[in-house]
Scaffold this motif. Sequence first.
Motif, PDB file in Angstrom:
ATOM      1  N   ALA A   1      14.443  32.692  25.127  1.00  0.00           N
ATOM      2  CA  ALA A   1      15.069  31.649  24.290  1.00  0.00           C
ATOM      3  C   ALA A   1      16.590  31.782  24.394  1.00  0.00           C
ATOM      4  CB  ALA A   1      14.603  31.784  22.838  1.00  0.00           C
ATOM      5  N   ALA A   2      17.059  33.029  24.408  1.00  0.00           N
ATOM      6  CA  ALA A   2      18.509  33.267  24.535  1.00  0.00           C
ATOM      7  C   ALA A   2      19.014  32.810  25.908  1.00  0.00           C
ATOM      8  CB  ALA A   2      18.824  34.742  24.303  1.00  0.00           C
ATOM      9  N   VAL A   3      18.221  33.016  26.951  1.00  0.00           N
ATOM     10  CA  VAL A   3      18.644  32.590  28.295  1.00  0.00           C
ATOM     11  C   VAL A   3      18.821  31.062  28.331  1.00  0.00           C
ATOM     12  CG1 VAL A   3      17.946  32.385  30.722  1.00  0.00           C
ATOM     13  CG2 VAL A   3      17.608  34.557  29.502  1.00  0.00           C
ATOM     14  N   THR A   4      17.883  30.351  27.722  1.00  0.00           N
ATOM     15  CA  THR A   4      17.998  28.886  27.724  1.00  0.00           C
ATOM     16  C   THR A   4      19.239  28.447  26.941  1.00  0.00           C
ATOM     17  OG1 THR A   4      15.596  28.771  27.854  1.00  0.00           O
ATOM     18  CG2 THR A   4      16.744  26.733  27.295  1.00  0.00           C
TER      19      THR A   4
ATOM     20  N   THR B   1      22.392  29.086  28.803  1.00  0.00           N
ATOM     21  CA  THR B   1      22.562  28.100  29.876  1.00  0.00           C
ATOM     22  C   THR B   1      23.205  26.827  29.344  1.00  0.00           C
ATOM     23  OG1 THR B   1      20.535  28.968  30.857  1.00  0.00           O
ATOM     24  CG2 THR B   1      21.355  26.860  31.712  1.00  0.00           C
ATOM     25  N   THR B   2      22.677  26.325  28.231  1.00  0.00           N
ATOM     26  CA  THR B   2      23.215  25.050  27.736  1.00  0.00           C
ATOM     27  C   THR B   2      24.632  25.252  27.173  1.00  0.00           C
ATOM     28  OG1 THR B   2      22.116  25.318  25.598  1.00  0.00           O
ATOM     29  CG2 THR B   2      20.938  24.074  27.285  1.00  0.00           C
TER      30      THR B   2
ATOM     31  N   ASN C   1      22.020  25.185  34.906  1.00  0.00           N
ATOM     32  CA  ASN C   1      20.706  24.710  34.481  1.00  0.00           C
ATOM     33  C   ASN C   1      19.743  25.887  34.363  1.00  0.00           C
ATOM     34  OD1 ASN C   1      20.814  21.696  34.355  1.00  0.00           O
ATOM     35  ND2 ASN C   1      21.561  21.963  36.451  1.00  0.00           N
ATOM     36  N   ALA C   2      18.696  25.677  33.559  1.00  0.00           N
ATOM     37  CA  ALA C   2      17.668  26.708  33.395  1.00  0.00           C
ATOM     38  C   ALA C   2      16.362  26.219  34.000  1.00  0.00           C
ATOM     39  CB  ALA C   2      17.477  27.021  31.914  1.00  0.00           C
ATOM     40  N   ALA C   3      15.615  27.169  34.603  1.00  0.00           N
ATOM     41  CA  ALA C   3      14.319  26.840  35.190  1.00  0.00           C
ATOM     42  C   ALA C   3      13.213  27.591  34.461  1.00  0.00           C
ATOM     43  CB  ALA C   3      14.309  27.227  36.675  1.00  0.00           C
ATOM     44  N   ASP C   4      12.096  26.910  34.266  1.00  0.00           N
ATOM     45  CA  ASP C   4      10.870  27.558  33.792  1.00  0.00           C
ATOM     46  C   ASP C   4       9.892  27.592  34.959  1.00  0.00           C
ATOM     47  OD1 ASP C   4       8.547  28.456  32.600  1.00  0.00           O
ATOM     48  OD2 ASP C   4       8.074  26.505  31.709  1.00  0.00           O
ATOM     49  N   PRO C   5       9.636  28.777  35.528  1.00  0.00           N
ATOM     50  CA  PRO C   5       8.695  28.830  36.671  1.00  0.00           C
ATOM     51  C   PRO C   5       7.277  28.438  36.299  1.00  0.00           C
ATOM     52  CG  PRO C   5      10.032  30.841  36.534  1.00  0.00           C
ATOM     53  CD  PRO C   5      10.251  30.088  35.253  1.00  0.00           C
ATOM     54  N   GLY C   6       6.849  28.666  35.046  1.00  0.00           N
ATOM     55  CA  GLY C   6       5.430  28.541  34.694  1.00  0.00           C
ATOM     56  C   GLY C   6       4.726  29.862  34.990  1.00  0.00           C
TER      57      GLY C   6
ATOM     58  N   ARG D   1      20.357  21.359  31.613  1.00  0.00           N
ATOM     59  CA  ARG D   1      18.951  20.973  31.550  1.00  0.00           C
ATOM     60  C   ARG D   1      18.038  22.202  31.647  1.00  0.00           C
ATOM     61  NH1 ARG D   1      18.210  17.927  36.443  1.00  0.00           N
ATOM     62  NH2 ARG D   1      20.013  19.120  37.097  1.00  0.00           N
ATOM     63  N   PHE D   2      16.819  22.030  31.171  1.00  0.00           N
ATOM     64  CA  PHE D   2      15.788  23.081  31.228  1.00  0.00           C
ATOM     65  C   PHE D   2      14.589  22.413  31.873  1.00  0.00           C
ATOM     66  CE2 PHE D   2      12.851  25.875  28.357  1.00  0.00           C
ATOM     67  CZ  PHE D   2      12.618  26.741  29.411  1.00  0.00           C
TER      68      PHE D   2
END
Length: 232
Positions: A162-165, A168-169, A181-186, A222-223
Amino acid sequence: MTTITFITGANKGLGYETARRLTELGHTVIIGARDPGRGQAAADRLGARFVPIDVTDDASVSRAAADIEAHEGHIDTLINNAGITGRFAPAEELTGNDAELVFATNVTSIVRVTSAFLPLLRKSEAPAVINVSSGMGSQALTHDPQRVESTIAAPLYNASKAAVTMLTTQYAKALPDVRFNAADPGYTATDLNGHRGTQTVTEGTDAIVTLATEDPAAGGGRFIGRFGPVPW
Ligand SMILES: NC(=O)c1ccc[n+]([C@@H]2O[C@H](COP(=O)([O-])OP(=O)(O)OC[C@H]3O[C@@H](n4cnc5c(N)ncnc54)[C@H](OP(=O)(O)O)[C@@H]3O)[C@@H](O)[C@H]2O)c1
């Protein structure tokens, strides 16, 4: 002109697969890894250059930035990928040290590496930073019973992501000349989760590769995941 991309934690897992895919797409990829043997071996497999970096260590990060300044002169894209889950333990047994290690690796390191590499990024015409976050750091996904993210309680890892996101913003707002930008790999099968993840590493790197190859006009703050924007 070739895009020069530096990836932390690129000796295996999602970092390595990102390096493999971006190399195939014509980027000049620099493999960052903390273990010289594993890092050099990964770079050799891809025909890439290896630069040692332990993201938790000021001197190591400074040396990595100086090395790249001397060899490549600049970078276009920084991928802050290195990360850990920390110790799996019942919540009542978590210690301050457990928390410090997870936050030091996943969060503080992003600040350290970003600050060290900003001067090299600013020599690029289209500088970009991609932070590898996680849907596990999303309030929305961790409260959605339909989502796998809601089925696991992992206080330290999830709070760190949550802190990484948010980092990023906030960087995107603070430094609008660089596309953050932040990426969520899944949920992806890697050593991080004992290969229990349900996606392949190729599927898990789709969002990172999209952010690393899209038109800079797509902007920052963006995330995104494999299927588009990820709710916070
Ligand atoms: N797999 C998933 O389902 C998933 C989902 C969402 C987000 N993510 C995120 O994706 C990123 C990559 O994870 P992964 O699944 O590919 O895990 P992985 O296979 O365990 O790879 C993690 C990488 O980070 C490196 N690393 C850890 N601490 C480091 C340090 N202090 N300095 C430099 N490198 C360090 C590791 O190096 P060593 O080999 O030396 O340990 C390794 O190269 C992480 O940020 C993770 O949180 C993963």
